[in-house]
Enzyme design. Sequence first.
Site, PDB file in Angstrom:
ATOM      1  N   TRP A 105       0.827  -1.208   0.000  1.00 23.84           N
ATOM      2  CA  TRP A 105       0.000   0.000   0.000  1.00 23.84           C
ATOM      3  C   TRP A 105       0.855   1.250   0.000  1.00 23.84           C
ATOM      4  O   TRP A 105       0.495   2.271  -0.620  1.00 23.84           O
ATOM      5  CB  TRP A 105      -0.979  -0.029   1.174  1.00 23.84           C
ATOM      6  CG  TRP A 105      -2.000  -1.101   0.978  1.00 23.84           C
ATOM      7  CD1 TRP A 105      -2.124  -2.261   1.686  1.00 23.84           C
ATOM      8  CD2 TRP A 105      -2.987  -1.151  -0.056  1.00 23.84           C
ATOM      9  NE1 TRP A 105      -3.149  -3.023   1.168  1.00 23.84           N
ATOM     10  CE2 TRP A 105      -3.694  -2.371   0.101  1.00 23.84           C
ATOM     11  CE3 TRP A 105      -3.342  -0.289  -1.096  1.00 23.84           C
ATOM     12  CZ2 TRP A 105      -4.747  -2.739  -0.743  1.00 23.84           C
ATOM     13  CZ3 TRP A 105      -4.388  -0.656  -1.936  1.00 23.84           C
ATOM     14  CH2 TRP A 105      -5.078  -1.873  -1.760  1.00 23.84           C
ATOM     15  N   ASP A 179      -1.578   6.626   6.327  1.00 23.99           N
ATOM     16  CA  ASP A 179      -2.644   5.757   5.832  1.00 23.99           C
ATOM     17  C   ASP A 179      -2.951   4.741   6.927  1.00 23.99           C
ATOM     18  O   ASP A 179      -2.241   3.750   7.093  1.00 23.99           O
ATOM     19  CB  ASP A 179      -2.201   5.056   4.553  1.00 23.99           C
ATOM     20  CG  ASP A 179      -3.234   4.064   4.023  1.00 23.99           C
ATOM     21  OD1 ASP A 179      -4.305   3.917   4.642  1.00 23.99           O
ATOM     22  OD2 ASP A 179      -2.958   3.429   2.984  1.00 23.99           O
ATOM     23  N   LYS A 203     -12.508  -1.878   7.205  1.00 22.04           N
ATOM     24  CA  LYS A 203     -11.754  -2.767   8.068  1.00 22.04           C
ATOM     25  C   LYS A 203     -12.179  -2.599   9.534  1.00 22.04           C
ATOM     26  O   LYS A 203     -12.693  -3.530  10.134  1.00 22.04           O
ATOM     27  CB  LYS A 203     -10.257  -2.523   7.888  1.00 22.04           C
ATOM     28  CG  LYS A 203      -9.800  -2.719   6.434  1.00 22.04           C
ATOM     29  CD  LYS A 203      -8.367  -2.360   6.210  1.00 22.04           C
ATOM     30  CE  LYS A 203      -7.985  -2.364   4.738  1.00 22.04           C
ATOM     31  NZ  LYS A 203      -8.077  -3.663   4.077  1.00 22.04           N
TER      32      LYS A 203
END
Length: 367
Positions: A105, A179, A203
């Site tokens: 990511w 992030d 999530k």
Amino acid sequence: MSVSFDQRVANFCAGPASMPTAVLQKAQAELLNWQGSGMSVMEMSHRSSEFMGIASKAEQDLRKLMNIPDNYKVLFLQGGASLQFSAIPLNLLKGEADYLDTGIWSKKAISEAKRYEQAGLGKINVVASAKDSNYTTVPPRDSWQLNDNADYFHYCPNETINGLAMFDVPAVNVPIVADMSSCILSSPIDVSKFGLIYAGAQKNIGPAGLTLVIVRDDLIGHANLVCPSILDYKNQADNDSMVNTPATFAWYLAGLVFEWLLEQGGVEAIYQQNLLKAQKLYEFIDQSDFYQNPVNKDNRSIMNVPFTLADSQLDKTFLAKADEAGLLNLKGHRTVGGMRASIYNAIDLATVEKLIKFMQQFEQTSV
């Protein structure tokens, strides 16, 4: 045929992930008729007093959970964390930005930011990369090639795919952008140490379709002229995250998750549960010769636990038998293989213990 809540499986998916049963039950009860309004939240105007109340309470509960200072805006946006890979440089990049590469990511965020470098809007500097360790450990801080004049420093505290985590906020002299898609609300953080925090909802927050951005006031209002108005943080802040129709039902469900977290005792309480879950699973893996986790122990995620089997030929059998046992979505990401158990806030200790028991039994019948 309807499925009752006691028939639900143990879902270890990395996202969209399990949600608290109590939240789903409340949403089910309110689905057709929200608090006597005669309609579903899905049917309400986002400009209605009913929905504005839902949105306001969700923000206030999140501020309470994370102790968000008054000089930060909380935005409820769309497009996932991936859209923020573009929105961040469009809002913050003026000269140079520093990025730390600790996994897939991080790499995606860097790749997207590099597009704006190629367009002549600034320079992207990768300060260090964990690639040499196959993303199993974070590069030591003294190896980072930082620019003290950078517009911001970007990193991912928890890499969902590799299970690599950073628990200390990096000591840098520029605004920190993080992030937190896979670790937000899993442990206490000091928001004031960050310039901007962003997270996809699917999530630990709620269903896919919603993205949180928590941004310090001094960092908004400076968007590049080519920044689309819908990605301009100031424009979104000035319009209460409603430049266009927001993801209303996802916003509502996120609010229910925030309520649930407060009922559990807040972030500190859920953090203690998360530590215990991760400790038990890692301890079992470490004492076994059949399973292995490759991540440096100081950087092991408490949210995403990847592991491999001693014999990869058994992977398909493991997954098939896990599915039969009601333990779903344990297959590792296609880029790394093996297995991965995502044990977000909604996964309780009993579910982790059920997984450990299955892994133990599978090992005993396979060696």
